[in-house]
Design an enzyme around this catalytic site. Structure first.
Site, PDB file in Angstrom:
ATOM      1  N   TYR A  61      15.287  30.337   7.161  1.00 51.57           N
ATOM      2  CA  TYR A  61      14.192  31.163   7.658  1.00 51.57           C
ATOM      3  C   TYR A  61      14.254  31.362   9.169  1.00 51.57           C
ATOM      4  O   TYR A  61      14.528  30.429   9.931  1.00 51.57           O
ATOM      5  CB  TYR A  61      12.844  30.525   7.305  1.00 51.57           C
ATOM      6  CG  TYR A  61      12.485  30.636   5.838  1.00 51.57           C
ATOM      7  CD1 TYR A  61      12.283  31.879   5.234  1.00 51.57           C
ATOM      8  CD2 TYR A  61      12.346  29.495   5.058  1.00 51.57           C
ATOM      9  CE1 TYR A  61      11.958  31.979   3.893  1.00 51.57           C
ATOM     10  CE2 TYR A  61      12.012  29.577   3.721  1.00 51.57           C
ATOM     11  CZ  TYR A  61      11.822  30.831   3.133  1.00 51.57           C
ATOM     12  OH  TYR A  61      11.500  30.919   1.809  1.00 51.57           O
TER      13      TYR A  61
ATOM     14  N   LYS B 155       0.838  -1.195   0.000  1.00 48.37           N
ATOM     15  CA  LYS B 155       0.000   0.000   0.000  1.00 48.37           C
ATOM     16  C   LYS B 155       0.874   1.247   0.000  1.00 48.37           C
ATOM     17  O   LYS B 155       2.090   1.186   0.219  1.00 48.37           O
ATOM     18  CB  LYS B 155      -0.920   0.000   1.219  1.00 48.37           C
ATOM     19  CG  LYS B 155      -0.190   0.031   2.551  1.00 48.37           C
ATOM     20  CD  LYS B 155      -1.152  -0.029   3.723  1.00 48.37           C
ATOM     21  CE  LYS B 155      -0.403  -0.002   5.050  1.00 48.37           C
ATOM     22  NZ  LYS B 155      -1.320   0.031   6.198  1.00 48.37           N
TER      23      LYS B 155
END
Length: 372
Positions: free
Chosen positions: A267, A35
């Protein structure tokens, strides 16, 4: 030359070794869980490789995944368990998929599709043994079993499996697995009393397959262990289990520069250089699946050098520090412990998550490349 600045090397030999190791841990058959694009490793690639290694059963969560997988594996047994009311299950029956039923509406939808197509539906009865998630509650199972027996007698349904999912198999001392196994046995008895005898019983996923032999029954469903990541590295690391990382994540350095002491990085300047430093940029970021929580805590490997992340992980790049770094060099984020590399589990420990998330969240901008 590739236009991709990063890549995930997917190792055929590592997958084969992991399949062999898991087979050595049980006498049950394996159902390879592929999956979520094979936990980020590439559905088609992993499924074909596992099939070549003799795996006959495969599992995927969503119906759309199962329909895609059928294109790659025309003759394999494929189980799918997530579909919602009103889904077109005629496609599933036409593709010879096995369907999980764990609620009255799911059973009714499967019956409707089988009658509409004239095809016998192959079903795995899901029972809730302790997850409080999917599956029939034990109290509701007698009524469901009676209905399933009617459908089986009529040829509308073929009861392939009885299954459930373990909540705490990654904690071998919790006692919960033993409780759930007892509930699973109770469910088996309820079905038998209704005249329903499934072809296979399956309860264990990776942790159950590795640490709870009593849960193995006819099939085990390894997922994360197939990919060389431990279900719980506090119990056993992947290399201690004998598993190899199937994915090695790497990228080519984008830029490098010297900066003075006192220079803010990335940042909000969450890191400020304490001395003159040599910095480089790795072109991967949180849009590619790199956890933002790796900011200022994780390291990458460039050659033999261990290079710490400096400042915030950005959307598509982050900064590292190291001596002599140059654009074009390869930075390895994680890979196999036996190669002396940081692992997905190492990154998980640093970012308050699990190895499953580290590998499965790697984005589609990262090219998957076949590796030996």
């Amino acid at each position: 030359m590739s236009s991709y600045p990063s890549r995930a090397l997917i190792s055929r030999s590592a997958l084969a070794e992991n399949i062999s190791a898991l087979r050595g841990a049980t006498s049950a058959e394996l159902m390879a869980i592929v999956k979520a694009d094979a936990y980020g490793h590439g559905l088609e690639r992993v499924a074909r490789w596992a099939r070549e290694d003799g795996v006959e059963w495969f599992g995927v969560a969503q119906l759309a995944e199962a329909l895609e997988l059928r294109r790659y594996l025309p003759t394999a047994r494929i189980l799918t368990w997530i579909f919602t009311p009103g889904a077109d299950l005629t496609q599933a029956l036409a593709a010879d998929l096995d369907l999980s039923v764990g609620s009255p509406w799911a059973l009714a939808d499967v019956e409707r599709a089988a009658r509409a197509t004239g095809k016998t539906a192959r079903v795995h009865v899901k029972v809730d043994t302790g997850m409080s998630r999917g599956g029939f509650a034990i109290a509701d199972l007698p009524a469901a079993a009676a209905k399933i027996a009617e459908l089986a007698a009529e040829g509308v349904a073929d009861v392939v499996g009885l299954w459930s999912h373990l909540a705490c198999a990654d904690d071998p001392t919790s006692g919960q697995t033993e409780y759930q196994t007892a509930v699973f046995e109770e469910a088996r008895t309820v079905l038998a009393e209704a005249g329903v005898v499934p072809e296979v019983l399956h309860l264990a996923a990776s942790a159950g397959a590795l640490w709870h032999p009593s849960t193995h029954y006819d099939l085990v469903r390894p997922g994360i262990a197939l990919y060389g990541v431990s279900p719980n590295p506090q119990v056993q690391r992947a290399d201690e289990i004998g598993l190899r990382a199937v994915m090695q994540l790497e990228a080519d350095l984008l830029t490098s520069r010297d900066v003075p002491a006192g220079k803010g990085v990335s940042y909000n300047h969450t890191y400020v250089t304490s001395a003159n430093a040599h910095l480089a940029v790795v072109p991967l970021g949180y849009a590619d699946g790199i956890p933002r929580l790796a900011s200022n805590v994780a390291n990458v490997r460039v050659g033999e050098a261990v290079c710490p992340i400096r400042g915030r992980v950005c959307m598509d790049q982050f900064v590292i520090e190291g001596v002599g770094l140059e654009a074009g060099q390869t930075a390895i984020l994680f890979g196999d412990a036996r190669d002396g590399l940081p692992t997905a589990d190492d990154w998980a420990a640093l970012t308050n998550t699990i190895g499953y998330e580290i590998v499965s969240r790697i984005g589609q901008h990262v090219q998957r490349v076949d590796a030996p």
